[in-house]
Scaffold this motif. Structure first.
Motif, PDB file in Angstrom:
ATOM      1  N   ASN A  76      10.922  73.576  32.680  1.00  6.42           N
ATOM      2  CA  ASN A  76      10.647  74.477  33.658  1.00  6.42           C
ATOM      3  C   ASN A  76       9.355  74.770  34.028  1.00  6.42           C
ATOM      4  O   ASN A  76       8.614  75.145  34.874  1.00  6.42           O
ATOM      5  N   GLY A  77       8.112  74.020  33.071  1.00  8.28           N
ATOM      6  CA  GLY A  77       6.961  74.049  33.432  1.00  8.28           C
ATOM      7  C   GLY A  77       6.514  74.934  32.553  1.00  8.28           C
ATOM      8  O   GLY A  77       4.960  75.116  32.632  1.00  8.28           O
ATOM      9  N   TYR A  78       6.944  75.964  31.923  1.00 14.20           N
ATOM     10  CA  TYR A  78       6.385  76.947  31.072  1.00 14.20           C
ATOM     11  C   TYR A  78       6.638  76.887  29.777  1.00 14.20           C
ATOM     12  O   TYR A  78       5.697  77.069  28.987  1.00 14.20           O
ATOM     13  N   SER A  79       8.043  76.889  29.445  1.00  9.48           N
ATOM     14  CA  SER A  79       8.329  76.515  27.963  1.00  9.48           C
ATOM     15  C   SER A  79       7.846  75.222  27.350  1.00  9.48           C
ATOM     16  O   SER A  79       7.943  74.247  27.993  1.00  9.48           O
ATOM     17  N   GLY A  80       7.292  75.138  26.131  1.00 10.15           N
ATOM     18  CA  GLY A  80       7.105  74.115  25.526  1.00 10.15           C
ATOM     19  C   GLY A  80       5.896  73.205  26.171  1.00 10.15           C
ATOM     20  O   GLY A  80       5.968  71.817  25.863  1.00 10.15           O
ATOM     21  N   ASN A  81       5.146  73.870  26.738  1.00  8.47           N
ATOM     22  CA  ASN A  81       3.992  73.327  27.256  1.00  8.47           C
ATOM     23  C   ASN A  81       2.735  74.031  27.192  1.00  8.47           C
ATOM     24  O   ASN A  81       2.507  75.050  27.582  1.00  8.47           O
ATOM     25  N   THR A  82       1.907  73.337  26.329  1.00 10.55           N
ATOM     26  CA  THR A  82       0.406  73.878  25.863  1.00 10.55           C
ATOM     27  C   THR A  82      -0.632  73.315  26.629  1.00 10.55           C
ATOM     28  O   THR A  82      -1.520  73.372  26.326  1.00 10.55           O
ATOM     29  N   SER A  83      -0.498  72.448  27.492  1.00 12.61           N
ATOM     30  CA  SER A  83      -1.250  71.496  28.156  1.00 12.61           C
ATOM     31  C   SER A  83      -2.302  72.410  29.168  1.00 12.61           C
ATOM     32  O   SER A  83      -1.718  73.521  29.166  1.00 12.61           O
ATOM     33  N   GLY A  84      -3.318  71.933  29.472  1.00 16.29           N
ATOM     34  CA  GLY A  84      -4.388  72.703  30.109  1.00 16.29           C
ATOM     35  C   GLY A  84      -3.924  73.263  31.527  1.00 16.29           C
ATOM     36  O   GLY A  84      -4.226  74.358  32.075  1.00 16.29           O
ATOM     37  N   GLY A  85      -2.818  72.561  32.080  1.00 19.74           N
ATOM     38  CA  GLY A  85      -2.223  73.028  33.480  1.00 19.74           C
ATOM     39  C   GLY A  85      -1.052  74.036  33.204  1.00 19.74           C
ATOM     40  O   GLY A  85      -0.699  74.687  34.140  1.00 19.74           O
ATOM     41  N   SER A  86      -0.668  74.455  32.074  1.00 22.59           N
ATOM     42  CA  SER A  86       0.303  75.256  31.591  1.00 22.59           C
ATOM     43  C   SER A  86      -0.102  76.687  32.037  1.00 22.59           C
ATOM     44  O   SER A  86      -1.160  77.200  31.842  1.00 22.59           O
ATOM     45  N   PRO A  87       0.905  77.505  32.855  1.00 25.83           N
ATOM     46  CA  PRO A  87       0.190  78.867  33.014  1.00 25.83           C
ATOM     47  C   PRO A  87       0.339  79.612  31.780  1.00 25.83           C
ATOM     48  O   PRO A  87      -0.685  80.679  31.571  1.00 25.83           O
ATOM     49  N   LEU A  88       0.859  79.356  30.700  1.00 23.50           N
ATOM     50  CA  LEU A  88       0.767  80.285  29.403  1.00 23.50           C
ATOM     51  C   LEU A  88      -0.549  79.900  28.697  1.00 23.50           C
ATOM     52  O   LEU A  88      -1.039  80.418  27.754  1.00 23.50           O
ATOM     53  N   TYR A  89      -0.856  78.577  28.780  1.00 23.59           N
ATOM     54  CA  TYR A  89      -1.984  78.154  28.085  1.00 23.59           C
ATOM     55  C   TYR A  89      -3.251  78.759  28.783  1.00 23.59           C
ATOM     56  O   TYR A  89      -4.035  79.240  27.887  1.00 23.59           O
ATOM     57  N   ARG A  90      -3.163  78.841  29.980  1.00 24.07           N
ATOM     58  CA  ARG A  90      -4.092  79.529  30.837  1.00 24.07           C
ATOM     59  C   ARG A  90      -4.265  80.876  30.260  1.00 24.07           C
ATOM     60  O   ARG A  90      -5.418  81.521  30.116  1.00 24.07           O
ATOM     61  N   THR A 101      -6.618  91.423  32.589  1.00 19.66           N
ATOM     62  CA  THR A 101      -5.977  92.012  33.665  1.00 19.66           C
ATOM     63  C   THR A 101      -5.579  90.321  34.496  1.00 19.66           C
ATOM     64  O   THR A 101      -4.256  90.355  34.833  1.00 19.66           O
ATOM     65  N   GLU A 102      -6.447  89.367  34.364  1.00 15.88           N
ATOM     66  CA  GLU A 102      -6.007  88.373  34.930  1.00 15.88           C
ATOM     67  C   GLU A 102      -4.485  87.563  34.102  1.00 15.88           C
ATOM     68  O   GLU A 102      -3.950  87.050  34.724  1.00 15.88           O
ATOM     69  N   ALA A 103      -4.613  87.709  32.836  1.00 20.07           N
ATOM     70  CA  ALA A 103      -3.773  87.346  31.942  1.00 20.07           C
ATOM     71  C   ALA A 103      -2.425  87.885  32.120  1.00 20.07           C
ATOM     72  O   ALA A 103      -1.547  87.366  32.534  1.00 20.07           O
ATOM     73  N   GLU A 104      -2.498  89.125  32.585  1.00 21.72           N
ATOM     74  CA  GLU A 104      -1.247  89.944  32.949  1.00 21.72           C
ATOM     75  C   GLU A 104      -0.766  89.608  34.331  1.00 21.72           C
ATOM     76  O   GLU A 104       0.407  89.345  34.413  1.00 21.72           O
ATOM     77  N   THR A 105      -1.568  89.426  35.318  1.00 21.13           N
ATOM     78  CA  THR A 105      -1.212  88.939  36.627  1.00 21.13           C
ATOM     79  C   THR A 105      -0.419  87.752  36.384  1.00 21.13           C
ATOM     80  O   THR A 105       0.594  87.544  37.044  1.00 21.13           O
TER      81      THR A 105
END
Length: 198
Positions: A76-90, A101-105
């Motif tokens: 789904n693009g979130y789980s298992g993705n630590t690349s620079g483009g991943s929202p969770l990595y960001r 605040t940005e992280a929570e958003t």
């Protein structure tokens, strides 16, 4: 296979020695010899296989010059993705820069159906940074339930529990008053979170 860094419980920016240390600790814990005659032997063997695959993947990536993680587990693009483009990595980057605040958003925009253990772990960090320790603990507990073998999640929860019991902090409810204990708690949590997000 899920993100090899999550399997070993280390950050993609971890040194080679940190990766090796995490691998050795997990290999010792789940080695088949430890589970001879134990009903959990099959589960331990599966976990050991996952640990070995994760370590092999990381060492091959790093040998080829890819030291940024860059693992994409697909899906789904979130789980298992630590690349620079991943929202969770960001989100991890934003938390490291104390941009809560940005992280929570970003986290709040991820649909409920795509909220994995990493999402709950990071939301726990957001809550802890806001000094909402009771809520933070709930998120960390959920992350550990969803991914019980992740050392990073488990260590964060254990550290939070040890700080709260040793200092007599109240982690059972949100408290918006700012007292002396709250300030100390905030500083302890900030220190803890900085160490976990490296």
């Amino acid at each position: 296979m899920r993100d090899p860094y999550q399997v070993l419980g280390v950050n993609p920016n971890a040194t080679d020695d940190e990766v090796k240390k995490a691998y050795r600790e997990l290999a010792k814990k789940y080695h088949p010899d430890t589970y001879v005659g134990n009903p959990l032997a099959d589960l331990a063997a599966e976990k050991m296989k996952e640990i070995n695959e994760a370590y092999d993947t990381i060492t091959k990536q790093r040998a080829s010059g890819n030291r940024s993680g860059g693992y994409s587990g697909g899906g789904n693009g979130y789980s298992g993705n630590t690349s620079g483009g991943s929202p969770l990595y960001r989100v991890r980057e934003l938390l490291s820069a104390n941009r809560v605040t940005e992280a929570e958003t970003i986290l709040s925009r991820i649909p409920n159906s795509e909220r994995n253990a990493e999402w709950y772990f990071l939301m726990g960090h957001v809550m802890a940074r806001k000094n909402w320790l009771g809520e933070a603990r709930k998120y960390f507990e959920q992350a550990c339930k969803m991914d019980p073998y992740n050392a990073e999640y488990r260590n964060t929860l254990n550290n939070m529990a040890s700080h709260s019991t040793a200092g007599g902090y109240n982690t059972s409810a949100r408290n918006d008053d700012c007292g002396g204990c709250d300030m100390c708690t905030g500083l302890l949590c900030a220190n803890l979170l900085c160490n976990c997000c490296r």
